[in-house]
Every structure is written in C-alpha cells, then in structure tokens.
Design a protein around this motif. Structure first.
Motif, PDB file in Angstrom:
ATOM      1  N   LEU A  81      -3.973   1.159  -3.083  1.00 39.11           N
ATOM      2  CA  LEU A  81      -3.901  -0.206  -2.584  1.00 39.11           C
ATOM      3  C   LEU A  81      -3.033  -1.089  -3.484  1.00 39.11           C
ATOM      4  CD1 LEU A  81      -7.631  -0.664  -1.508  1.00 39.11           C
ATOM      5  CD2 LEU A  81      -5.691   0.181  -0.158  1.00 39.11           C
ATOM      6  N   GLU A  82      -2.802  -2.300  -3.026  1.00 36.85           N
ATOM      7  CA  GLU A  82      -1.922  -3.215  -3.747  1.00 36.85           C
ATOM      8  C   GLU A  82      -2.396  -3.475  -5.173  1.00 36.85           C
ATOM      9  OE1 GLU A  82      -1.967  -4.713   0.611  1.00 36.85           O
ATOM     10  OE2 GLU A  82      -3.366  -3.822  -0.804  1.00 36.85           O
ATOM     11  N   ASN A  83      -3.706  -3.430  -5.386  1.00 39.40           N
ATOM     12  CA  ASN A  83      -4.258  -3.697  -6.722  1.00 39.40           C
ATOM     13  C   ASN A  83      -4.408  -2.429  -7.564  1.00 39.40           C
ATOM     14  OD1 ASN A  83      -6.395  -2.425  -5.493  1.00 39.40           O
ATOM     15  ND2 ASN A  83      -7.840  -4.126  -5.677  1.00 39.40           N
ATOM     16  N   GLY A  84      -3.906  -1.288  -7.039  1.00 42.15           N
ATOM     17  CA  GLY A  84      -3.980  -0.031  -7.764  1.00 42.15           C
ATOM     18  C   GLY A  84      -5.217   0.786  -7.492  1.00 42.15           C
ATOM     19  N   GLU A  85      -6.181   0.220  -6.758  1.00 37.88           N
ATOM     20  CA  GLU A  85      -7.389   0.965  -6.419  1.00 37.88           C
ATOM     21  C   GLU A  85      -7.064   2.078  -5.422  1.00 37.88           C
ATOM     22  OE1 GLU A  85     -10.593   0.663  -7.535  1.00 37.88           O
ATOM     23  OE2 GLU A  85      -9.838  -0.764  -9.024  1.00 37.88           O
ATOM     24  N   ILE A  86      -7.846   3.150  -5.481  1.00 40.92           N
ATOM     25  CA  ILE A  86      -7.646   4.286  -4.578  1.00 40.92           C
ATOM     26  C   ILE A  86      -8.663   4.225  -3.440  1.00 40.92           C
ATOM     27  CG2 ILE A  86      -7.669   6.806  -4.373  1.00 40.92           C
ATOM     28  CD1 ILE A  86      -5.303   5.643  -5.979  1.00 40.92           C
ATOM     29  N   MET A  87      -8.173   4.420  -2.229  1.00 38.85           N
ATOM     30  CA  MET A  87      -9.022   4.443  -1.036  1.00 38.85           C
ATOM     31  C   MET A  87      -8.802   5.769  -0.324  1.00 38.85           C
ATOM     32  SD  MET A  87     -11.114   2.900   1.144  1.00 38.85           S
ATOM     33  CE  MET A  87     -11.020   1.133   0.862  1.00 38.85           C
ATOM     34  N   THR A  88      -9.901   6.436   0.041  1.00 37.80           N
ATOM     35  CA  THR A  88      -9.830   7.677   0.806  1.00 37.80           C
ATOM     36  C   THR A  88     -10.800   7.588   1.980  1.00 37.80           C
ATOM     37  OG1 THR A  88     -11.568   8.783  -0.487  1.00 37.80           O
ATOM     38  CG2 THR A  88      -9.311   8.983  -1.298  1.00 37.80           C
ATOM     39  N   GLU A  89     -10.798   8.593   2.837  1.00 35.85           N
ATOM     40  CA  GLU A  89     -11.675   8.733   4.008  1.00 35.85           C
ATOM     41  C   GLU A  89     -11.204   7.795   5.126  1.00 35.85           C
ATOM     42  OE1 GLU A  89     -13.438  11.273   3.405  1.00 35.85           O
ATOM     43  OE2 GLU A  89     -13.181  11.121   1.235  1.00 35.85           O
ATOM     44  N   THR A  90     -10.868   8.375   6.276  1.00 40.49           N
ATOM     45  CA  THR A  90     -10.297   7.566   7.350  1.00 40.49           C
ATOM     46  C   THR A  90     -11.256   6.487   7.851  1.00 40.49           C
ATOM     47  OG1 THR A  90     -10.996   9.219   8.993  1.00 40.49           O
ATOM     48  CG2 THR A  90      -8.727   9.345   8.180  1.00 40.49           C
ATOM     49  N   ALA A  91     -12.548   6.761   7.870  1.00 43.90           N
ATOM     50  CA  ALA A  91     -13.490   5.735   8.320  1.00 43.90           C
ATOM     51  C   ALA A  91     -13.509   4.563   7.350  1.00 43.90           C
ATOM     52  CB  ALA A  91     -14.888   6.323   8.477  1.00 43.90           C
ATOM     53  N   ALA A  92     -13.489   4.847   6.048  1.00 48.10           N
ATOM     54  CA  ALA A  92     -13.458   3.778   5.049  1.00 48.10           C
ATOM     55  C   ALA A  92     -12.151   3.000   5.137  1.00 48.10           C
ATOM     56  CB  ALA A  92     -13.635   4.361   3.648  1.00 48.10           C
ATOM     57  N   ILE A  93     -11.059   3.715   5.352  1.00 47.54           N
ATOM     58  CA  ILE A  93      -9.768   3.043   5.514  1.00 47.54           C
ATOM     59  C   ILE A  93      -9.796   2.161   6.755  1.00 47.54           C
ATOM     60  CG2 ILE A  93      -7.324   3.452   6.017  1.00 47.54           C
ATOM     61  CD1 ILE A  93      -7.642   6.037   4.249  1.00 47.54           C
ATOM     62  N   GLY A  94     -10.422   2.663   7.812  1.00 51.55           N
ATOM     63  CA  GLY A  94     -10.569   1.853   9.013  1.00 51.55           C
ATOM     64  C   GLY A  94     -11.333   0.574   8.761  1.00 51.55           C
ATOM     65  N   ILE A 153       0.838  -1.194   0.000  1.00 51.42           N
ATOM     66  CA  ILE A 153       0.000   0.000   0.000  1.00 51.42           C
ATOM     67  C   ILE A 153       0.873   1.244   0.000  1.00 51.42           C
ATOM     68  CG2 ILE A 153      -1.607   1.350   1.422  1.00 51.42           C
ATOM     69  CD1 ILE A 153      -2.772  -1.296   2.403  1.00 51.42           C
ATOM     70  N   LYS A 154       0.483   2.236  -0.779  1.00 47.35           N
ATOM     71  CA  LYS A 154       1.124   3.550  -0.752  1.00 47.35           C
ATOM     72  C   LYS A 154       0.181   4.514  -0.050  1.00 47.35           C
ATOM     73  CE  LYS A 154       3.729   2.917  -5.065  1.00 47.35           C
ATOM     74  NZ  LYS A 154       3.948   3.413  -6.438  1.00 47.35           N
ATOM     75  N   LEU A 155       0.671   5.156   0.993  1.00 44.63           N
ATOM     76  CA  LEU A 155      -0.138   6.096   1.767  1.00 44.63           C
ATOM     77  C   LEU A 155       0.404   7.498   1.521  1.00 44.63           C
ATOM     78  CD1 LEU A 155      -1.199   5.706   5.500  1.00 44.63           C
ATOM     79  CD2 LEU A 155      -0.666   7.907   4.477  1.00 44.63           C
ATOM     80  N   TYR A 156      -0.386   8.317   0.859  1.00 44.40           N
ATOM     81  CA  TYR A 156      -0.025   9.707   0.598  1.00 44.40           C
ATOM     82  C   TYR A 156      -0.552  10.551   1.754  1.00 44.40           C
ATOM     83  CZ  TYR A 156       1.034   8.127  -4.128  1.00 44.40           C
ATOM     84  OH  TYR A 156       1.563   7.461  -5.207  1.00 44.40           O
ATOM     85  N   GLY A 157       0.369  11.229   2.429  1.00 47.49           N
ATOM     86  CA  GLY A 157      -0.041  12.002   3.587  1.00 47.49           C
ATOM     87  C   GLY A 157       0.942  13.104   3.900  1.00 47.49           C
ATOM     88  N   ALA A 158       0.708  13.766   5.032  1.00 44.24           N
ATOM     89  CA  ALA A 158       1.575  14.834   5.507  1.00 44.24           C
ATOM     90  C   ALA A 158       1.703  14.703   7.016  1.00 44.24           C
ATOM     91  CB  ALA A 158       1.001  16.198   5.141  1.00 44.24           C
ATOM     92  N   PRO A 159       2.915  14.834   7.549  1.00 43.79           N
ATOM     93  CA  PRO A 159       3.105  14.678   8.995  1.00 43.79           C
ATOM     94  C   PRO A 159       2.178  15.576   9.806  1.00 43.79           C
ATOM     95  CG  PRO A 159       5.226  14.742   7.882  1.00 43.79           C
ATOM     96  CD  PRO A 159       4.181  15.095   6.848  1.00 43.79           C
ATOM     97  N   GLY A 160       1.504  14.968  10.781  1.00 43.65           N
ATOM     98  CA  GLY A 160       0.627  15.710  11.677  1.00 43.65           C
ATOM     99  C   GLY A 160      -0.794  15.880  11.179  1.00 43.65           C
ATOM    100  N   TRP A 161      -1.047  15.570   9.904  1.00 42.03           N
ATOM    101  CA  TRP A 161      -2.387  15.696   9.336  1.00 42.03           C
ATOM    102  C   TRP A 161      -3.208  14.429   9.620  1.00 42.03           C
ATOM    103  CZ3 TRP A 161      -4.364  19.627   5.833  1.00 42.03           C
ATOM    104  CH2 TRP A 161      -3.514  20.732   5.706  1.00 42.03           C
TER     105      TRP A 161
END
Length: 205
Positions: free
Chosen positions: A58-71, A2-10
């Motif tokens: 995600l590993e299959n290239g699909e995009i996942m957003t929203e912390t609740a959905a990620i949870g 998984i690749k997680l695009y983010g920013a420290p503290g966000w």
C-alpha cells in the motif's frame, strides 16, 4: 501508489478488477513464475512469506493480502461497490465474499498442485477437487440474481470474482452448459469499457 504483485490469469486479476472499478491507481508488478524457485519467487517472498498473489504494497508501505481483505479495503474507499448497509443484498454480499474464498479457493490449493498433498494419489485428488468445485459453482448459480449483476441492479465486487473464475477450471464451456446466470454475469463484465485493459492483460478476453 499501490504496488500489486501478481501474475496474469491468477487470482491477482480479481484484485486488479476491484481496484480498476474503484478508480484506485496501482502499479502492476508481474511475478509470473513465482510458484517455482527463482528470482520472481524471491522477490515476492520478501513481501509475503506465503508467496501468494495478489500481494499489495500500500501507499504507506503496509502489506495487504487475501482478495476478500483487499475487497474490503477497496470498499473503504469506494463504498458504492457493495450494496448499502441496511439492504438485504448487503448481507448476501458479505456472505458470498467470504464463501468464495472459504469454499472455492481451497479446491485450487489442492487441485493445482496435488502432488504436494497426495503424491501417491495426485490424479485422484485433482479429479475429486474438480468435481467438488463443480457442486460449489452449482450452489452459487442458485444464489445469483443476474438481473443484470450477481446481486441485482448494482455491480459489486462479487462480479469481479465471477469474471475471472469463469476462465479457471472447469472453464467457460462447462459454465455455459451448467451455470447460465454465472455465464451472463461474466459476459457483462467482459463488456465493461473500463475493464478492457485488465481483462485483456489477464487473458480473459
């Protein structure tokens, strides 16, 4: 991986904690500065036109957003990070997971960039959002068990939100004075050996 695009503290820190608790490997890609025009925003926008963090590829290239959905995705792989189905705590877990993103998150949407929504009254909008957010946290305080975790003996993904949100406005001093259960849970999360790197990388400890 998984690749997680983010920013420290966000808000991406919450998903980092979730993935780390679940032992799910991921690569963190820092897009700090994405909220302003520039290469980081251009990179993120190709994956998520809303330019929000966290954004997961995600590993299959699909995009996942929203912390609740990620949870929920994390729970598919690591169901032990929520109370089992059939227990009363399960319904409270589901309630708080959605409550946090439906109620608390919007106060940041408007307060962090008030000039976008009310350019002639930006300071008023910011202060009113902060005061409203405080009332939300006081409501949450009354629905936490803190014995030792938010929902009791089991550490759940709700505790990830608490650990990170304590560092956001109104910040730790206010929580210590007004929300002792919230504060105690955040302190316990900060003591977890498995989470030390993520917590340090995001300026939480």
């Amino acid at each position: 991986m998984i690749k997680l695009y983010g920013a420290p503290g966000w808000g991406s820190a919450i998903s980092e904690l979730m993935l780390t608790l679940g032992g799910i490997p991921y690569q963190f890609i820092n897009v700090e500065g994405f909220d302003k025009p520039g290469p980081q925003r251009d990179l993120l926008e190709k994956l998520n036109p809303l330019c929000q963090v966290p954004t997961l590829e995600l590993e299959n290239g699909e995009i996942m957003t929203e912390t609740a959905a990620i949870g929920l995705m994390v729970l598919d792989r690591c169901p032990e990070l929520a109370p089992p189905s059939g227990q009363p705590e399960r319904q409270q877990f589901q309630r708080l997971l959605i409550w946090l993103v439906a109620n608390v998150y919007p106060t940041f949407t408007f307060a962090d960039y008030p000039e976008r929504w009310a350019p002639e009254a930006a300071d008023t909008l910011r202060s009113r959002c902060m005061e409203y957010r405080k009332t939300l946290y006081l409501w949450l305080e009354n629905h936490l068990r803190a014995d030792p975790w938010a929902l009791g003996e089991r550490l759940t993904l709700i505790d990830c939100y608490i650990a990170v949100m304590r560092n956001w406005g109104p910040r730790g001093e206010w929580f210590a004075a007004n929300a002792p259960k919230f504060t105690a849970i955040a302190d316990r999360m900060c003591e977890q050996p498995k989470l030390q790197k993520v917590l340090k990388d995001n300026g939480i400890i």
